[in-house]
Design an enzyme around this catalytic site. Sequence first.
Site, PDB file in Angstrom:
ATOM      1  N   GLY A   1       3.898  -5.567   3.091  1.00  0.00           N
ATOM      2  CA  GLY A   1       2.510  -5.173   2.873  1.00  0.00           C
ATOM      3  C   GLY A   1       2.131  -5.268   1.414  1.00  0.00           C
ATOM      4  O   GLY A   1       2.980  -5.240   0.524  1.00  0.00           O
TER       5      GLY A   1
ATOM      6  N   GLY B   1      -1.236  -4.094  -1.326  1.00  0.00           N
ATOM      7  CA  GLY B   1      -2.490  -3.369  -1.501  1.00  0.00           C
ATOM      8  C   GLY B   1      -2.929  -3.382  -2.946  1.00  0.00           C
ATOM      9  O   GLY B   1      -2.311  -4.041  -3.794  1.00  0.00           O
ATOM     10  N   GLY B   2      -3.997  -2.634  -3.241  1.00  0.00           N
ATOM     11  CA  GLY B   2      -4.560  -2.626  -4.579  1.00  0.00           C
ATOM     12  C   GLY B   2      -3.627  -2.048  -5.624  1.00  0.00           C
ATOM     13  O   GLY B   2      -3.710  -2.386  -6.801  1.00  0.00           O
ATOM     14  N   MET B   3      -2.707  -1.144  -5.198  1.00  0.00           N
ATOM     15  CA  MET B   3      -1.832  -0.479  -6.155  1.00  0.00           C
ATOM     16  C   MET B   3      -0.434  -1.090  -6.218  1.00  0.00           C
ATOM     17  O   MET B   3       0.346  -0.744  -7.108  1.00  0.00           O
ATOM     18  CB  MET B   3      -1.713   1.008  -5.809  1.00  0.00           C
ATOM     19  CG  MET B   3      -3.005   1.787  -5.945  1.00  0.00           C
ATOM     20  SD  MET B   3      -3.569   1.917  -7.656  1.00  0.00           S
ATOM     21  CE  MET B   3      -2.426   3.158  -8.275  1.00  0.00           C
TER      22      MET B   3
ATOM     23  N   VAL C   1       4.636  -3.140  -0.555  1.00  0.00           N
ATOM     24  CA  VAL C   1       5.582  -2.392   0.260  1.00  0.00           C
ATOM     25  C   VAL C   1       6.649  -3.358   0.755  1.00  0.00           C
ATOM     26  O   VAL C   1       6.326  -4.431   1.280  1.00  0.00           O
ATOM     27  CB  VAL C   1       4.892  -1.708   1.457  1.00  0.00           C
ATOM     28  CG1 VAL C   1       5.920  -0.960   2.313  1.00  0.00           C
ATOM     29  CG2 VAL C   1       3.810  -0.740   0.975  1.00  0.00           C
TER      30      VAL C   1
ATOM     31  N   LYS D   1       7.833   1.419  -1.574  1.00  0.00           N
ATOM     32  CA  LYS D   1       6.509   1.125  -2.128  1.00  0.00           C
ATOM     33  C   LYS D   1       6.628   1.048  -3.641  1.00  0.00           C
ATOM     34  O   LYS D   1       7.057   1.997  -4.294  1.00  0.00           O
ATOM     35  CB  LYS D   1       5.492   2.193  -1.717  1.00  0.00           C
ATOM     36  CG  LYS D   1       4.055   1.830  -2.096  1.00  0.00           C
ATOM     37  CD  LYS D   1       3.055   2.746  -1.409  1.00  0.00           C
ATOM     38  CE  LYS D   1       1.619   2.280  -1.628  1.00  0.00           C
ATOM     39  NZ  LYS D   1       0.635   3.117  -0.900  1.00  0.00           N
TER      40      LYS D   1
ATOM     41  N   ASP E   1      -9.130   8.399   3.130  1.00  0.00           N
ATOM     42  CA  ASP E   1      -9.082   6.942   3.302  1.00  0.00           C
ATOM     43  C   ASP E   1      -8.592   6.601   4.709  1.00  0.00           C
ATOM     44  O   ASP E   1      -7.729   5.748   4.890  1.00  0.00           O
ATOM     45  CB  ASP E   1      -8.166   6.320   2.242  1.00  0.00           C
ATOM     46  CG  ASP E   1      -8.378   4.811   2.105  1.00  0.00           C
ATOM     47  OD1 ASP E   1      -9.438   4.320   2.542  1.00  0.00           O
ATOM     48  OD2 ASP E   1      -7.483   4.132   1.558  1.00  0.00           O
TER      49      ASP E   1
END
Length: 249
Positions: free
Chosen positions: A110, A112-114, A117, A132, A226
């Site tokens: 995965g 994401g913005g941060m 994973v 993560k 969220d």
Amino acid sequence: MNERTIFLEALEKDNPEQRSGFLDEVCAGDTELRQRVEMLLAAHNDAGSFLEKTPEELGVESEFRQTVERTSEQSGSDASDEAWRSLLKPSDNPNRIGVLGPYEIDELVGRGGMGVVLRAHEPKLSRTVAVKLLAPELALNPVAVQRFLREARAAAAVSHDHVVAIHSIDDESHPPVIVMEFIQGQSLQQKIDKVGALDVKSILRIGMQTAAGLAAAHRQGLVHRDVKPANILLENGIERVKLTDFGLA
């Protein structure tokens, strides 16, 4: 700096004047970028009273929801594979892509913005975990690091069958790392993308389990903020709900 990074750093400014000056500097005449960031800030300021007001009173519109989604997508696509792969040491196992600290990394699962994973093997306990990793380009930003670690501490405070368990955090690592329960399956968003609208029985089952996980968080004084299909994981086989991503809690 992307929208999410600017938004997080602007939140740390002590007063409106400092925040405005900061936005003047980082947006550098980009009116559209500034408007999107200010929309995120306005929604954040209203979040504390959302239980007392209707969505109409808060001015929550579809445009804002789309902005949040677009921010995450843009942040994710900007992340470079080379950045996190460069942190891995070679593995003696040809079936693994590398080693990160005590963990043997299997694959990217995965983004994401941060950060990313990764599915990993923990040799000491002989188990599969999710690692993560904060995006290396954000690791020098103290606000981003603080938010990243706050996610782990928030989720770790909730022990429930329908919330992804946090095993440990390494805040001394650069970039910092969160080690979580690995959920073999798919997100609710992926399921919807594949099969379309769900039947009523599935909707009720998933909705009730998600609500139970949120209720457990609320009992700890946490509001997720969220909740969306991408953050609702479904275990393979039984499709038990696991709520994840407490980055905005």
